[in-house]
Design a protein around this motif. Structure first.
Motif, short mmCIF file in Angstrom:
data_model
loop_
_atom_site.label_atom_id
_atom_site.label_comp_id
_atom_site.label_asym_id
_atom_site.label_seq_id
_atom_site.Cartn_x
_atom_site.Cartn_y
_atom_site.Cartn_z
N ARG A 233 2.99 11.48 5.74
CA ARG A 233 3.98 12.46 5.32
C ARG A 233 4.45 13.35 6.47
O ARG A 233 5.59 13.84 6.46
N ASP A 234 3.60 13.57 7.47
CA ASP A 234 4.03 14.35 8.64
C ASP A 234 5.13 13.62 9.40
O ASP A 234 6.03 14.26 9.97
N LEU A 235 5.07 12.30 9.40
CA LEU A 235 6.10 11.52 10.07
C LEU A 235 7.43 11.66 9.34
O LEU A 235 8.50 11.68 9.98
N ILE A 236 7.38 11.77 8.03
CA ILE A 236 8.60 11.98 7.25
C ILE A 236 9.27 13.29 7.66
O ILE A 236 10.49 13.35 7.85
N ASN B 201 0.84 -1.19 0.00
CA ASN B 201 0.00 0.00 0.00
C ASN B 201 0.88 1.25 0.00
O ASN B 201 1.24 1.79 1.04
N LEU B 202 1.26 1.70 -1.20
CA LEU B 202 2.12 2.88 -1.31
C LEU B 202 1.36 4.15 -0.95
O LEU B 202 1.98 5.15 -0.54
N LYS B 203 0.04 4.14 -1.09
CA LYS B 203 -0.75 5.31 -0.74
C LYS B 203 -0.63 5.63 0.74
O LYS B 203 -0.72 6.79 1.15
N GLU B 204 -0.39 4.60 1.54
CA GLU B 204 -0.28 4.79 2.98
C GLU B 204 0.90 5.69 3.34
O GLU B 204 0.88 6.38 4.35
N ILE B 205 1.93 5.67 2.50
CA ILE B 205 3.11 6.50 2.77
C ILE B 205 2.74 7.98 2.74
O ILE B 205 3.21 8.78 3.56
N LEU B 206 1.87 8.38 1.81
CA LEU B 206 1.43 9.77 1.73
C LEU B 206 0.64 10.17 2.97
O LEU B 206 0.70 11.33 3.40
N LEU C 103 12.76 0.72 17.02
CA LEU C 103 11.58 1.54 16.72
C LEU C 103 10.51 0.73 16.03
O LEU C 103 9.32 0.84 16.37
N PHE C 104 10.90 -0.11 15.09
CA PHE C 104 9.93 -0.93 14.36
C PHE C 104 9.20 -1.89 15.29
O PHE C 104 8.06 -2.28 15.01
N GLY C 105 9.84 -2.29 16.36
CA GLY C 105 9.23 -3.26 17.27
C GLY C 105 8.26 -2.64 18.25
O GLY C 105 7.58 -3.36 18.98
N LYS C 106 8.18 -1.30 18.27
CA LYS C 106 7.33 -0.64 19.26
C LYS C 106 6.07 -0.03 18.67
O LYS C 106 5.02 -0.01 19.33
N VAL C 107 6.16 0.50 17.47
CA VAL C 107 5.03 1.23 16.90
C VAL C 107 4.91 0.91 15.42
O VAL C 107 5.92 0.66 14.75
N PHE D 219 4.14 1.96 11.57
CA PHE D 219 4.06 2.96 10.50
C PHE D 219 4.65 2.29 9.27
O PHE D 219 5.38 1.30 9.38
N PRO D 220 4.36 2.77 8.07
CA PRO D 220 4.93 2.14 6.87
C PRO D 220 6.45 2.15 6.93
O PRO D 220 7.08 3.20 7.01
#
Length: 281
Positions: free
Chosen positions: A27-30, A19-24, A111-115, A117-118
């Motif tokens: 965007r605030d996380l980026i 789901n590439l749309k999820e990345i948009l 970080l990946f193990g706690k929360v 996000f894409p």
């Protein structure tokens, strides 16, 4: 009465279930990651972002002395410092994208193990962050081009190929991203790859016309060199700003095609590995 659900959570098991749309949507996380990367990189440093300028100047100076003055390698009639500066500017962006994204899973496991996000946001952030360094180095190179042209009267011939520079930058970014996430995915199981990345990138640099022009490559080796996807990009980048050599359109198209294939398989592999990597990291 039949209940209507607003959100349905399903497991992602297919290779193409991306789901590439999820990345948009994130965007605030980026933006937050970009701010974090910049702050952490120069926290408790004396010179801070000035290192963006010092690094290419020192590297280009060293190349000028070693390869230009001692080894006497031709630079196709353009100032030696600018020749090496142009090659370093392009190569450093690609190499920073590759090496940083190659450790995505291992360096972000906590970080990946706690929360959730894409996970692709992490390597994408790295590529965008490296673009900042590239832009600063490019501005420095343009200033030096003005100095060499009007201050020293040396031959520099920028041309219309400058208009293709954004495409070259995109090509380098995607190539570094694609190869980086493939290595990152494989590193979760084969840790040896993390050791080989730095060494491999260094060897790759010498297989790319950074310290030498294509005109100095023997005819029987030129096709082999041009199979390197970074070779036509660096050559065309240098031609656009300095006018040395000649553009390689056919080889650049092949590089772009190779990049598209690498990014496609990289995203698929990355998406597949992210579902189970916590069991192996």
């Amino acid at each position: 009465m039949k209940e209507e659900w607003t959100t349905v959570i399903k497991p992602k098991t297919g290779w193409l279930d991306i789901n590439l749309k999820e990345i948009l949507e994130y965007r605030d996380l980026i933006r937050m990651f970009l701010k974090r990367n910049f702050t952490s990189a120069y926290k408790q440093t004396i010179l801070g972002p000035i290192w963006f300028l010092i690094t290419p100047l020192m590297t280009s100076s060293m190349f000028t002395v070693v390869f230009g003055q001692i080894a006497k390698i031709s630079t196709d009639g353009v100032p030696q410092f600018l020749f090496y500066m142009a090659g370093n500017t392009a190569w450093s962006y690609f190499s920073s994208c590759l090496t940083a994204t190659a450790s995505t899973f291992t360096s972000n496991a906590y970080l990946f193990g706690k929360v959730y996000f894409p996970r692709l946001i992490s390597p994408i952030t790295t590529v965008i962050y490296s673009l900042l360094s590239f832009c600063i180095q490019l501005c420095l190179m343009l200033i030096l081009m003005v100095y060499f042209t009007f201050g020293r009267g040396e031959a520099v011939h920028p041309n219309a190929w400058i208009l293709t520079v954004p495409l070259m930058v995109l090509n380098m970014a995607l190539l570094g991203l694609g190869i980086g996430i493939i290595i990152s995915s494989l590193t979760t199981k084969y840790r040896d790859l993390s050791v080989l990345v730095g060494f491999g990138v260094q060897l790759w640099m010498y297989a790319t016309p950074i310290v030498y022009p294509l005109s100095q490559v023997p005819d029987f080796l030129r096709k082999i060199i041009m199979l390197n996807p970074m070779a036509p990009i660096v050559n065309n980048f240098r031609y656009a700003f300095l006018g040395c050599g000649q553009p390689e359109i056919k080889w650049w198209c092949m590089s772009a095609a190779f990049t598209a294939v690498v990014v496609f398989f990289g995203i698929i592999l990355f998406s597949r590995i992210e579902k189970t990597f916590m069991d192996t990291v």
